[in-house]
Design an enzyme around this catalytic site. Structure first.
Site, short mmCIF file in Angstrom:
data_model
loop_
_atom_site.label_atom_id
_atom_site.label_comp_id
_atom_site.label_asym_id
_atom_site.label_seq_id
_atom_site.Cartn_x
_atom_site.Cartn_y
_atom_site.Cartn_z
N GLY A 230 0.78 -1.24 0.00
CA GLY A 230 0.00 0.00 0.00
C GLY A 230 0.80 1.28 0.00
N GLU A 272 4.86 -6.05 3.13
CA GLU A 272 4.64 -6.85 1.91
C GLU A 272 4.50 -5.89 0.74
OE1 GLU A 272 0.88 -8.74 2.61
OE2 GLU A 272 1.75 -10.49 3.56
N GLY A 274 4.90 -4.18 -2.81
CA GLY A 274 5.11 -4.59 -4.20
C GLY A 274 5.46 -3.36 -5.02
N ARG A 275 4.45 -2.49 -5.16
CA ARG A 275 4.59 -1.29 -5.97
C ARG A 275 5.79 -0.43 -5.54
NH1 ARG A 275 -0.05 0.48 -8.31
NH2 ARG A 275 -1.17 -0.58 -6.64
N ARG A 310 -2.93 -1.17 -16.66
CA ARG A 310 -3.41 -0.21 -15.65
C ARG A 310 -4.18 0.98 -16.25
NH1 ARG A 310 -0.77 2.37 -12.56
NH2 ARG A 310 -1.92 2.08 -10.64
N TYR A 314 -7.86 0.97 -14.80
CA TYR A 314 -8.14 1.95 -13.75
C TYR A 314 -8.14 3.39 -14.25
CZ TYR A 314 -5.98 -1.91 -11.00
OH TYR A 314 -5.61 -3.11 -10.47
N CYS A 341 -8.67 -4.08 -30.16
CA CYS A 341 -9.95 -3.60 -30.67
C CYS A 341 -10.84 -3.25 -29.48
CB CYS A 341 -10.59 -4.68 -31.53
SG CYS A 341 -9.53 -5.12 -32.91
N GLU A 342 -10.35 -2.33 -28.70
CA GLU A 342 -11.00 -1.85 -27.48
C GLU A 342 -10.61 -0.40 -27.38
OE1 GLU A 342 -12.76 -2.75 -24.89
OE2 GLU A 342 -12.94 -4.92 -25.16
C1 LIG Z 1 -1.19 -6.72 -3.67
C2 LIG Z 1 -0.79 -7.03 -2.29
C3 LIG Z 1 0.39 -6.49 -1.73
C4 LIG Z 1 1.24 -5.49 -2.47
O1 LIG Z 1 0.57 -4.33 -2.72
P1 LIG Z 1 1.31 -3.05 -3.32
O2 LIG Z 1 0.22 -2.08 -3.56
O3 LIG Z 1 1.98 -3.51 -4.56
O4 LIG Z 1 2.29 -2.60 -2.29
C5 LIG Z 1 0.73 -6.88 -0.45
N1 LIG Z 1 -0.01 -7.75 0.25
C6 LIG Z 1 -1.14 -8.29 -0.24
C7 LIG Z 1 -1.89 -9.27 0.59
C8 LIG Z 1 -1.56 -7.96 -1.51
O5 LIG Z 1 -2.70 -8.49 -1.99
#
Ligand SMILES: *Cc1c(COP(=O)(O)O)cnc(C)c1O
Length: 418
Positions: A230, A272, A274-275, A310, A314, A341-342
């Site tokens: 997040g 956790e 990711g982004r 994305r 979104y 084709c969208e």
């Molecule tokens: C998608 C997700 C993340 C990573 O989210 P980011 O927005 O990429 O930081 C972490 N934990 C869980 C359970 C997720 O579903």
């Protein structure tokens, strides 16, 4: 602030001579430096660990780099668990934060030694039946309502399918304790792509207070608190990026204010992300193959939403740099489109850019997370290669492009059915 690509036009041309566009390319140096900053920001917490959310960038070379930087993985499916295992991650470096989980995936998660994070109280019985209750277990919390930082509403947990209510958290901990669990974790993910240094500290306060309450009421030992993902990135050039050092300090203050006085100074902090770990360190590189002048001005590129979903999904903004034209005025307005084709297959709508010519190379920024991985095959479009820009400037392929044979592979033996 202008967004500056991590490759120049000349470098891009050299790369394209060997690996044709479109491709995703990742910046090893940027990834490593950022991972080190995160570690530094939480170095006050002895057990800190980042479990990289595999779904953001499920590519072994990327996972291997993060592994070297001390990260584990966060998985939510069989394939992600298997990829982590194949990359050599093992207990306690795999987190399994899934939801709506198939039985056999719990079994596999237990087999690879992942820490299991339960999304629902009813999963306890399933887990017990399938593989037994492990000594270390985590539960995901959903406080409901809306989630605000200061006065800004950031997201709406009351509408989210994830996690357990507070009452269920308590019941779950008591039941898991009865079934033999010894070490407990709390997890929650309340807002996505936050560009605010306050998200983690605010979330931490909620979870730390909950932890103190649950410890008091259930007597379990809470070993870790997982702040999940997040923490976001500024996709638009006008936004200030998060300062991970400030975020780390904010969580530390909450920790010292709430957990230390509750006798819980040994709690480990997990993330956790990711982004935050990958998005800025990936570019989608694509070439302009058409210009079209109808009711609007269009430039057609050789990538499409199948390579980066994305914007279509979104309406997300991704900054675009026309390589070699960085210093020209952005005095033209274009829709930058792919070939699907969208009509939502547009990387940019009404975007101010320098005058574009056929053959120009575009860098689409911040595609390192939730970019390639959201790819799909609509219109028979194929996934691109992924490349890695090494710290020494060398470029290596880390995933080959899909071929039409890959696309047809699931049809082997089915061509003659009438
Ligand atoms: C998608 C997700 C993340 C990573 O989210 P980011 O927005 O990429 O930081 C972490 N934990 C869980 C359970 C997720 O579903």
């Amino acid at each position: 602030m202008a967004k500056i690509p991590f490759i120049t036009k000349q470098k891009a041309q050299e790369i394209i001579a060997e690996y044709p566009t479109p491709f995703h390319i990742y910046d090893e140096k940027g990834i490593r430096e950022n991972a080190r900053r995160l570690k530094e920001a939480f170095s006050w917490n002895k057990g800190f660990k980042e479990y990289f959310a595999v779904k953001a960038t499920p590519t072994p070379a990327i996972l291997n780099i993060l592994k070297e930087e001390g990260c584990g993985t966060d998985c939510s499916s069989y394939a992600e668990l298997l990829m982590s295992q194949k990359c050599g991650f093992e207990n306690p470096d795999i987190m399994f934060s899934s939801n709506d989980t198939p039985e056999e995936e719990f079994a596999f998660a237990a087999k690879v030694g992942a820490i299991i994070n339960l999304d629902d109280i009813t999963h306890i019985d399933m887990l017990e039946r399938v593989c037994g209750i492990p000594e270390t277990i985590c539960c995901r919390y959903n406080p409901g309502g809306t989630f605000s930082v200061s006065t800004d509403i950031m997201d709406n947990p009351g509408d989210a399918k994830y996690g357990m209510t507070k009452q269920q958290m308590k019941q779950a901990f008591l039941r898991l304790k009865e079934l033999g669990a010894k070490e407990f974790g709390i997890h929650s993910f309340l807002a996505s792509n936050t560009v605010s240094n306050e998200y983690y500290p605010t979330l931490a306060r909620i979870l730390f207070n909950l932890a103190a309450e649950l410890k008091e009421e259930t007597g379990v030992h809470i070993g870790f608190i997982n702040l999940s993902g997040g923490v976001g990135v500024p996709y638009t050039p006008d936004k200030e990026p998060n300062d991970i050092m400030v975020i780390g300090q904010g969580v530390k203050e909450a920790f010292e204010e709430i957990l230390v006085p509750a006798g819980m100074g040994d709690v480990k902090i997990f993330t956790e992300l990711g982004r935050f770990m990958l998005a800025p360190y990936g570019h989608l590189v694509t070439k302009v193959i058409h210009e079209k002048h109808i009711h609007k001005e269009y430039v057609g590129v050789d990538a499409c939403a199948a390579n980066l979903m994305r914007p279509a999904m979104y309406g997300a903004y991704h900054h675009i740099t026309v390589l070699g034209k960085e210093d020209l005025p952005c005095d033209h307005t274009y829709d930058v489109t792919g070939s699907l084709c969208e009509n939502n297959d547009k990387f940019a709508i009404d975007r101010k850019l320098p005058e574009i010519d056929i053959g120009d190379i575009l860098v689409i920024h911040d595609t390192g997370a939730h970019g390639f991985s959201m790819g799909y095959n609509y219109n028979g479009r194929l996934r691109s290669a992924e490349l890695l820009l090494r710290e020494d400037g060398a470029v290596v392929m880390i995933r080959r492009p899909e071929t039409v044979e890959d696309y047809f592979a699931t049809l082997d033996g089915f061509w003659d059915i009438k």
